[in-house]
Design a protein around this motif. Structure first.
Motif, PDB file in Angstrom:
ATOM      1  N   SER A  36     -32.203   0.770   4.285  1.00 15.11           N
ATOM      2  CA  SER A  36     -31.530   0.648   5.869  1.00 15.11           C
ATOM      3  C   SER A  36     -30.040   0.908   5.853  1.00 15.11           C
ATOM      4  CB  SER A  36     -32.194  -0.408   6.401  1.00 15.11           C
ATOM      5  OG  SER A  36     -31.850  -1.430   5.988  1.00 15.11           O
ATOM      6  N   ALA A  37     -29.379   0.155   4.898  1.00 17.26           N
ATOM      7  CA  ALA A  37     -28.068   0.042   4.755  1.00 17.26           C
ATOM      8  C   ALA A  37     -27.575   1.346   4.643  1.00 17.26           C
ATOM      9  CB  ALA A  37     -27.623  -0.864   3.818  1.00 17.26           C
ATOM     10  N   THR A  38     -27.980   2.077   3.532  1.00 22.55           N
ATOM     11  CA  THR A  38     -27.776   3.522   3.113  1.00 22.55           C
ATOM     12  C   THR A  38     -27.995   4.241   4.522  1.00 22.55           C
ATOM     13  OG1 THR A  38     -27.741   3.187   0.863  1.00 22.55           O
ATOM     14  CG2 THR A  38     -27.826   5.470   1.674  1.00 22.55           C
ATOM     15  N   ALA A  39     -29.093   4.333   4.989  1.00 23.61           N
ATOM     16  CA  ALA A  39     -29.230   5.181   6.127  1.00 23.61           C
ATOM     17  C   ALA A  39     -28.246   5.103   7.388  1.00 23.61           C
ATOM     18  CB  ALA A  39     -30.626   4.985   6.689  1.00 23.61           C
ATOM     19  N   ALA A 196     -36.756   0.494   7.629  1.00 25.83           N
ATOM     20  CA  ALA A 196     -36.775  -1.125   7.736  1.00 25.83           C
ATOM     21  C   ALA A 196     -37.438  -1.714   6.366  1.00 25.83           C
ATOM     22  CB  ALA A 196     -37.657  -1.380   8.890  1.00 25.83           C
ATOM     23  N   ASP A 197     -36.189  -2.764   6.155  1.00 25.97           N
ATOM     24  CA  ASP A 197     -36.281  -3.576   5.021  1.00 25.97           C
ATOM     25  C   ASP A 197     -35.695  -4.923   5.170  1.00 25.97           C
ATOM     26  OD1 ASP A 197     -33.537  -3.016   4.798  1.00 25.97           O
ATOM     27  OD2 ASP A 197     -33.884  -1.604   3.432  1.00 25.97           O
ATOM     28  N   GLY A 200     -33.086  -5.064   8.002  1.00 25.63           N
ATOM     29  CA  GLY A 200     -33.343  -4.875   9.101  1.00 25.63           C
ATOM     30  C   GLY A 200     -33.751  -3.424   9.464  1.00 25.63           C
ATOM     31  N   ALA A 201     -34.070  -3.089  10.502  1.00 18.84           N
ATOM     32  CA  ALA A 201     -34.557  -1.883  10.992  1.00 18.84           C
ATOM     33  C   ALA A 201     -33.592  -0.841  11.562  1.00 18.84           C
ATOM     34  CB  ALA A 201     -35.743  -2.146  12.079  1.00 18.84           C
ATOM     35  N   VAL A 202     -33.735   0.207  10.991  1.00 17.54           N
ATOM     36  CA  VAL A 202     -32.674   1.430  11.527  1.00 17.54           C
ATOM     37  C   VAL A 202     -33.442   2.555  11.916  1.00 17.54           C
ATOM     38  CG1 VAL A 202     -30.880   3.158  10.418  1.00 17.54           C
ATOM     39  CG2 VAL A 202     -30.939   1.027  10.071  1.00 17.54           C
ATOM     40  N   HIS A 219     -25.235   8.966  -3.159  1.00 17.01           N
ATOM     41  CA  HIS A 219     -25.003   7.662  -2.855  1.00 17.01           C
ATOM     42  C   HIS A 219     -25.756   6.641  -3.821  1.00 17.01           C
ATOM     43  CE1 HIS A 219     -22.584   5.075  -0.506  1.00 17.01           C
ATOM     44  NE2 HIS A 219     -23.652   3.921  -0.729  1.00 17.01           N
ATOM     45  N   GLN A 220     -26.901   6.805  -3.639  1.00 18.87           N
ATOM     46  CA  GLN A 220     -27.786   5.451  -4.491  1.00 18.87           C
ATOM     47  C   GLN A 220     -27.629   5.657  -5.722  1.00 18.87           C
ATOM     48  OE1 GLN A 220     -30.899   4.200  -1.079  1.00 18.87           O
ATOM     49  NE2 GLN A 220     -31.412   5.743  -2.332  1.00 18.87           N
TER      50      GLN A 220
END
Length: 262
Positions: A36-39, A196-197, A200-202, A219-220
Protein backbone atom coordinates in the motif's frame (compact mmCIF):
# COMPACT_ATOMS: atom_id res chain seq x y z
CA UNK A 1 -45.68 5.14 11.47
CA UNK A 2 -45.88 1.34 11.38
CA UNK A 3 -43.15 -1.10 10.40
CA UNK A 4 -45.11 -2.02 7.26
CA UNK A 5 -45.23 1.61 6.20
CA UNK A 6 -41.48 1.94 6.74
CA UNK A 7 -40.93 -1.12 4.54
CA UNK A 8 -42.55 0.75 1.62
CA UNK A 9 -40.71 4.10 1.52
CA UNK A 10 -41.56 6.98 -0.77
CA UNK A 11 -38.10 6.61 -2.32
CA UNK A 12 -37.41 3.15 -3.80
CA UNK A 13 -34.56 1.35 -2.10
CA UNK A 14 -32.03 -0.07 -2.53
CA UNK A 15 -30.38 2.17 -5.08
CA UNK A 16 -28.06 0.39 -7.51
CA UNK A 17 -25.57 2.12 -9.74
CA UNK A 18 -24.88 1.41 -13.38
CA UNK A 19 -23.07 -1.70 -14.58
CA UNK A 20 -19.29 -1.43 -14.40
CA UNK A 21 -16.21 -3.37 -15.45
CA UNK A 22 -14.31 -5.17 -12.71
CA UNK A 23 -10.55 -4.88 -12.77
CA UNK A 24 -8.75 -7.57 -14.78
CA UNK A 25 -7.84 -10.53 -12.56
CA UNK A 26 -4.28 -10.65 -13.89
CA UNK A 27 -3.77 -6.97 -13.14
CA UNK A 28 -5.21 -7.43 -9.67
CA UNK A 29 -2.77 -10.29 -9.11
CA UNK A 30 0.13 -8.02 -10.06
CA UNK A 31 -1.17 -5.30 -7.72
CA UNK A 32 -1.15 -7.92 -4.98
CA UNK A 33 2.66 -7.79 -5.13
CA UNK A 34 2.65 -4.05 -4.46
CA UNK A 35 2.51 -2.68 -0.92
CA UNK A 36 0.00 0.00 0.00
CA UNK A 37 2.88 2.37 0.75
CA UNK A 38 4.45 1.89 -2.67
CA UNK A 39 1.08 2.17 -4.46
CA UNK A 40 0.32 5.38 -2.57
CA UNK A 41 3.74 6.86 -3.37
CA UNK A 42 3.56 5.98 -7.05
CA UNK A 43 0.09 7.47 -7.42
CA UNK A 44 1.29 10.63 -5.67
CA UNK A 45 4.07 10.88 -8.24
CA UNK A 46 1.42 10.63 -10.95
CA UNK A 47 -0.46 13.57 -9.41
CA UNK A 48 -3.18 11.55 -7.64
CA UNK A 49 -2.76 12.61 -4.02
CA UNK A 50 -5.77 11.34 -2.05
CA UNK A 51 -5.62 7.55 -2.21
CA UNK A 52 -5.08 6.38 1.38
CA UNK A 53 -8.28 5.83 3.36
CA UNK A 54 -7.79 7.65 6.62
CA UNK A 55 -9.31 5.79 9.55
CA UNK A 56 -9.69 2.09 8.63
CA UNK A 57 -7.09 -0.10 10.34
CA UNK A 58 -6.58 -3.87 10.06
CA UNK A 59 -8.74 -5.91 12.41
CA UNK A 60 -5.90 -8.45 12.41
CA UNK A 61 -2.32 -7.62 11.45
CA UNK A 62 -0.23 -9.48 8.90
CA UNK A 63 -2.89 -9.65 6.21
CA UNK A 64 -2.69 -8.25 2.69
CA UNK A 65 -5.26 -8.03 -0.08
CA UNK A 66 -5.74 -6.60 -3.55
CA UNK A 67 -9.05 -6.75 -5.31
CA UNK A 68 -11.65 -5.05 -7.45
CA UNK A 69 -13.81 -2.62 -5.47
CA UNK A 70 -17.44 -3.50 -4.83
CA UNK A 71 -19.04 -0.49 -3.15
CA UNK A 72 -21.73 0.03 -0.50
CA UNK A 73 -23.02 3.42 0.60
CA UNK A 74 -24.68 4.17 3.92
CA UNK A 75 -26.72 7.37 4.25
CA UNK A 76 -28.23 9.19 7.25
CA UNK A 77 -31.53 7.78 8.45
CA UNK A 78 -34.74 9.70 7.86
CA UNK A 79 -37.73 8.07 9.46
CA UNK A 80 -40.21 8.75 6.65
CA UNK A 81 -37.93 6.88 4.24
CA UNK A 82 -35.64 4.54 6.15
CA UNK A 83 -34.91 3.66 9.76
CA UNK A 84 -33.58 0.60 11.54
CA UNK A 85 -36.37 0.08 14.04
CA UNK A 86 -37.26 -3.35 12.69
CA UNK A 87 -33.61 -4.48 12.55
CA UNK A 88 -32.96 -7.36 10.11
CA UNK A 89 -36.59 -7.46 8.99
CA UNK A 90 -35.95 -4.14 7.28
CA UNK A 91 -32.22 -4.54 6.60
CA UNK A 92 -32.72 -7.63 4.46
CA UNK A 93 -34.49 -5.41 1.90
CA UNK A 94 -31.60 -2.92 1.76
CA UNK A 95 -28.38 -2.44 -0.15
CA UNK A 96 -26.53 -4.29 2.61
CA UNK A 97 -28.15 -7.62 1.75
CA UNK A 98 -28.22 -6.84 -2.00
CA UNK A 99 -24.52 -6.04 -2.27
CA UNK A 100 -23.62 -9.39 -0.74
CA UNK A 101 -25.53 -11.15 -3.51
CA UNK A 102 -23.43 -9.16 -6.00
CA UNK A 103 -20.09 -10.35 -4.57
CA UNK A 104 -17.81 -12.12 -7.03
CA UNK A 105 -14.58 -13.98 -6.17
CA UNK A 106 -11.76 -11.56 -5.43
CA UNK A 107 -13.96 -8.54 -4.72
CA UNK A 108 -13.06 -6.05 -1.99
CA UNK A 109 -16.17 -4.58 -0.40
CA UNK A 110 -15.65 -0.86 0.31
CA UNK A 111 -18.21 0.68 2.67
CA UNK A 112 -18.92 4.37 3.11
CA UNK A 113 -20.09 4.96 6.71
CA UNK A 114 -18.67 8.39 7.61
CA UNK A 115 -16.48 6.94 10.36
CA UNK A 116 -19.60 6.32 12.46
CA UNK A 117 -18.89 4.86 15.89
CA UNK A 118 -22.48 3.65 16.26
CA UNK A 119 -23.14 1.58 13.13
CA UNK A 120 -21.89 -2.00 13.01
CA UNK A 121 -21.84 -2.13 9.22
CA UNK A 122 -21.22 -5.88 8.99
CA UNK A 123 -21.26 -8.70 11.49
CA UNK A 124 -20.54 -12.40 11.70
CA UNK A 125 -23.38 -13.68 9.49
CA UNK A 126 -22.80 -11.21 6.67
CA UNK A 127 -19.03 -11.67 6.69
CA UNK A 128 -19.51 -15.43 6.73
CA UNK A 129 -21.66 -15.14 3.59
CA UNK A 130 -19.14 -12.78 2.00
CA UNK A 131 -16.43 -15.38 2.56
CA UNK A 132 -18.57 -18.14 1.04
CA UNK A 133 -19.05 -16.00 -2.07
CA UNK A 134 -15.27 -15.68 -2.48
CA UNK A 135 -14.76 -12.07 -1.41
CA UNK A 136 -11.15 -11.06 -0.79
CA UNK A 137 -11.66 -8.57 2.03
CA UNK A 138 -13.67 -5.65 3.40
CA UNK A 139 -12.72 -2.02 4.03
CA UNK A 140 -15.17 -0.11 6.23
CA UNK A 141 -15.06 3.63 6.85
CA UNK A 142 -16.78 2.84 10.13
CA UNK A 143 -17.22 -0.02 12.55
CA UNK A 144 -18.10 -3.70 12.62
CA UNK A 145 -19.57 -6.01 15.24
CA UNK A 146 -19.00 -9.67 16.22
CA UNK A 147 -15.25 -9.09 16.04
CA UNK A 148 -14.18 -12.38 17.74
CA UNK A 149 -16.17 -14.50 15.29
CA UNK A 150 -14.99 -12.47 12.32
CA UNK A 151 -11.37 -12.95 13.38
CA UNK A 152 -12.03 -16.69 13.50
CA UNK A 153 -13.38 -16.55 9.94
CA UNK A 154 -10.06 -15.10 8.77
CA UNK A 155 -11.63 -12.59 6.37
CA UNK A 156 -9.28 -9.59 6.12
CA UNK A 157 -11.07 -6.46 7.36
CA UNK A 158 -10.00 -2.85 7.74
CA UNK A 159 -12.30 -0.74 9.93
CA UNK A 160 -12.26 2.10 12.44
CA UNK A 161 -13.18 -0.14 15.37
CA UNK A 162 -15.95 -2.27 16.80
CA UNK A 163 -19.41 -1.69 18.26
CA UNK A 164 -22.25 -3.89 19.58
CA UNK A 165 -24.74 -2.06 17.32
CA UNK A 166 -26.27 -3.62 14.23
CA UNK A 167 -25.96 -1.76 10.93
CA UNK A 168 -29.03 0.48 11.11
CA UNK A 169 -29.41 0.65 14.90
CA UNK A 170 -28.34 4.25 15.22
CA UNK A 171 -27.78 6.97 12.62
CA UNK A 172 -27.16 5.37 9.23
CA UNK A 173 -29.01 3.14 6.78
CA UNK A 174 -27.70 0.94 3.91
CA UNK A 175 -28.74 2.97 0.90
CA UNK A 176 -26.95 2.14 -2.36
CA UNK A 177 -24.42 -0.18 -3.96
CA UNK A 178 -22.34 -0.21 -7.15
CA UNK A 179 -22.06 3.57 -6.78
CA UNK A 180 -19.14 5.92 -6.12
CA UNK A 181 -18.37 6.11 -2.40
CA UNK A 182 -16.26 8.31 -0.14
CA UNK A 183 -14.29 6.18 2.31
CA UNK A 184 -11.76 7.74 4.64
CA UNK A 185 -11.72 10.90 2.57
CA UNK A 186 -10.99 9.04 -0.66
CA UNK A 187 -13.19 8.64 -3.72
CA UNK A 188 -13.61 4.98 -4.66
CA UNK A 189 -15.37 3.98 -7.87
CA UNK A 190 -16.75 0.50 -8.52
CA UNK A 191 -14.00 -1.48 -10.23
CA UNK A 192 -11.09 0.50 -8.80
CA UNK A 193 -8.37 -1.68 -7.30
CA UNK A 194 -7.99 -1.65 -3.52
CA UNK A 195 -4.66 -2.60 -1.98
CA UNK A 196 -4.59 -3.03 1.80
CA UNK A 197 -2.02 -4.23 4.32
CA UNK A 198 -0.74 -3.23 7.76
CA UNK A 199 -0.18 0.35 6.58
CA UNK A 200 -3.84 0.73 5.62
CA UNK A 201 -5.99 0.69 2.49
CA UNK A 202 -5.22 2.51 -0.77
CA UNK A 203 -7.49 3.04 -3.79
CA UNK A 204 -5.76 2.59 -7.15
CA UNK A 205 -7.82 3.97 -10.07
CA UNK A 206 -8.27 1.12 -12.50
CA UNK A 207 -6.82 3.02 -15.46
CA UNK A 208 -3.62 3.85 -13.58
CA UNK A 209 -2.95 0.35 -12.27
CA UNK A 210 -0.72 -0.86 -15.14
CA UNK A 211 1.62 2.11 -14.67
CA UNK A 212 1.62 1.65 -10.91
CA UNK A 213 2.56 -2.01 -11.33
CA UNK A 214 5.35 -1.21 -13.79
CA UNK A 215 6.97 1.48 -11.64
CA UNK A 216 6.37 -0.30 -8.34
CA UNK A 217 8.22 -3.45 -9.41
CA UNK A 218 11.41 -1.51 -10.06
CA UNK A 219 10.97 0.52 -6.86
CA UNK A 220 10.53 -2.54 -4.68
CA UNK A 221 13.49 -4.31 -6.30
CA UNK A 222 15.92 -1.44 -5.70
CA UNK A 223 14.70 -1.11 -2.12
CA UNK A 224 15.77 -4.74 -1.54
CA UNK A 225 19.23 -3.79 -2.82
CA UNK A 226 19.32 -0.61 -0.71
CA UNK A 227 18.38 -2.48 2.47
CA UNK A 228 21.19 -4.93 1.83
CA UNK A 229 23.74 -2.16 1.34
CA UNK A 230 22.55 -0.23 4.42
CA UNK A 231 22.81 -3.40 6.50
CA UNK A 232 26.38 -3.72 5.19
CA UNK A 233 27.20 -0.27 6.53
CA UNK A 234 26.70 1.95 3.47
CA UNK A 235 25.79 5.64 3.89
CA UNK A 236 22.05 6.37 3.81
CA UNK A 237 22.33 9.30 1.38
CA UNK A 238 24.09 7.13 -1.17
CA UNK A 239 21.46 4.40 -1.27
CA UNK A 240 18.12 5.90 -0.26
CA UNK A 241 17.06 7.02 -2.71
CA UNK A 242 19.55 5.76 -5.26
CA UNK A 243 22.02 8.18 -6.77
CA UNK A 244 23.15 7.83 -10.39
CA UNK A 245 26.20 5.88 -9.15
CA UNK A 246 24.30 3.58 -6.81
CA UNK A 247 21.61 3.12 -9.47
CA UNK A 248 24.25 1.72 -11.83
CA UNK A 249 25.51 -0.51 -9.02
CA UNK A 250 21.95 -1.69 -8.35
CA UNK A 251 21.28 -2.51 -12.01
CA UNK A 252 24.45 -4.59 -12.17
CA UNK A 253 23.41 -6.43 -8.99
CA UNK A 254 19.88 -6.92 -10.34
CA UNK A 255 21.13 -8.40 -13.63
CA UNK A 256 23.40 -10.77 -11.72
CA UNK A 257 20.50 -11.90 -9.54
CA UNK A 258 18.30 -12.57 -12.56
CA UNK A 259 21.05 -14.48 -14.36
CA UNK A 260 21.61 -16.71 -11.35
CA UNK A 261 17.90 -17.58 -11.24
CA UNK A 262 17.75 -18.84 -14.85
Amino acid sequence: MTTDEQAQPVFPLPVRGDAYQRADAGLVGQMGQVSSATACAKLHGMGIRRTWMEGPQPLATGQKIAGSALTLQFMPQREDIASGLAQEAVERQTALWAVLEAVQPGDVLVIQAYGSAFSGCVGDMLVRYFKRKGGAGIVVDGRIRDAPRIRELGVPIWCTGTTPHYASQSELFPWAYDVPVAAGGVLCLPGDIVVADDDGAVVVPQATAPEVVATAQDHQEWEVFSRMRLDQGAKLGNYYPLTSESRAEYEQWRDQQRSSQR
